[in-house]
Design an enzyme around this catalytic site. Structure first.
Site, PDB file in Angstrom:
ATOM      1  N   SER A  61      40.034 -49.066  27.837  1.00  0.00           N
ATOM      2  CA  SER A  61      40.303 -50.301  28.566  1.00  0.00           C
ATOM      3  C   SER A  61      41.678 -50.267  29.228  1.00  0.00           C
ATOM      4  CB  SER A  61      40.225 -51.499  27.619  1.00  0.00           C
ATOM      5  OG  SER A  61      38.967 -51.545  26.991  1.00  0.00           O
ATOM      6  N   GLN A  62      41.804 -51.076  30.256  1.00  0.00           N
ATOM      7  CA  GLN A  62      43.082 -51.261  30.969  1.00  0.00           C
ATOM      8  C   GLN A  62      44.139 -51.757  29.953  1.00  0.00           C
ATOM      9  OE1 GLN A  62      42.636 -54.870  33.063  1.00  0.00           O
ATOM     10  NE2 GLN A  62      44.294 -54.533  34.519  1.00  0.00           N
TER      11      GLN A  62
END
Ligand code: SAH
Length: 216
Positions: A61-62
């Site tokens: 994930s970011q």
């Protein structure tokens, strides 16, 4: 590459301006070497403001999304946490620094193995990783004071509600396969109170109480 500098910039430019203000969380992001959780070929992009592919069709994930989910969990350091979707293990490492014990379930054995090896090499001793269908939770060690799901569900899987402790907090993306809303759910007197945080895009939660209703 000066990864320490990239970590500092990530915290300063991506996290603080978007409302991540818990000092302990920011310190965890300054500490965990995110470049070790991404494939060698994308190390240079490890601290960029987007998710990256980690193989098997899955993503890390970011950074901001990892930080936001962590902040929504309101960890004090004493909690037993269940994470569904180990993936690269990066979020697992962040949780390990901010809680007492992390149990993490990943459905793809090769990802689980890689994360397990890396986290133990990095010295995280309060993490246990399991291969299985996390949409069913991990009953054996329940109840959990916190539950974090890092894959998108159509609805909150009932076993996770059961395995969440009274006064516990669950953070989970809920929506359709292509986009979801990050939900914070609190269990109070056996009831679930939900709050929407923001729109997000996660890979689908696959499993009995996820999409497709099966495990490949
Ligand atoms: N937190 C991870 C996110 C990985 S993406 C990271 O930042 O690296 C979500 C992960 O959830 C994928 O690895 C996917 O294989 C896993 N997943 C999907 N459905 C699952 C299920 N039912 N049980 C356990 N893991 C699941």
């Amino acid at each position: 590459m000066d990864y320490k500098k990239l970590r500092e910039e990530m915290v300063k430019k991506q996290l603080i301006p978007r409302g991540i203000n818990d000092r302990k969380i920011l310190d965890a992001f300054l500490k965990v070497e995110r470049e070790r959780f991404v494939p060698l070929s994308s190390r240079r992009d490890a601290y960029r403001d987007f998710p990256l592919s980690i193989g098997e069709g899955q993503t890390i994930s970011q950074p901001y999304m990892v930080a936001l989910m962590t902040q929504c969990l309101e960890l004090t350091g004493s909690e037993k946490v269940l994470e569904i979707g180990t993936g690269s293990g990066y979020q697992t490492a962040i949780l390990a620094l901010l809680s007492r014990q992390v149990y993490s379930v990943e459905r793809i054995p090769s990802l689980a193995e890689r994360a397990k090896k890396l986290l133990s090499e990095m010295g995280y001793s309060n993490v246990r990783i399991f291969v299985g269908d996390g949409s069913m939770g991990l009953k054996e060690y329940s109840p959990y004071e916190r539950i974090l799901v890092t894959a998108g569900a159509g609805d909150i899987p009932p076993p996770l509600i059961e395995q969440l402790d009274e006064e516990g907090i669950m953070v989970i993306p809920v929506g359709d396969v292509y986009s979801q809303e990050l939900i914070v759910a609190k269990k109070q007197k056996g009831k679930i109170l939900k709050r929407k945080v923001e729109r997000c895009v996660f890979v689908p939660l696959i499993g009995k109480y996820g999409w497709e209703g099966r495990i490949d």
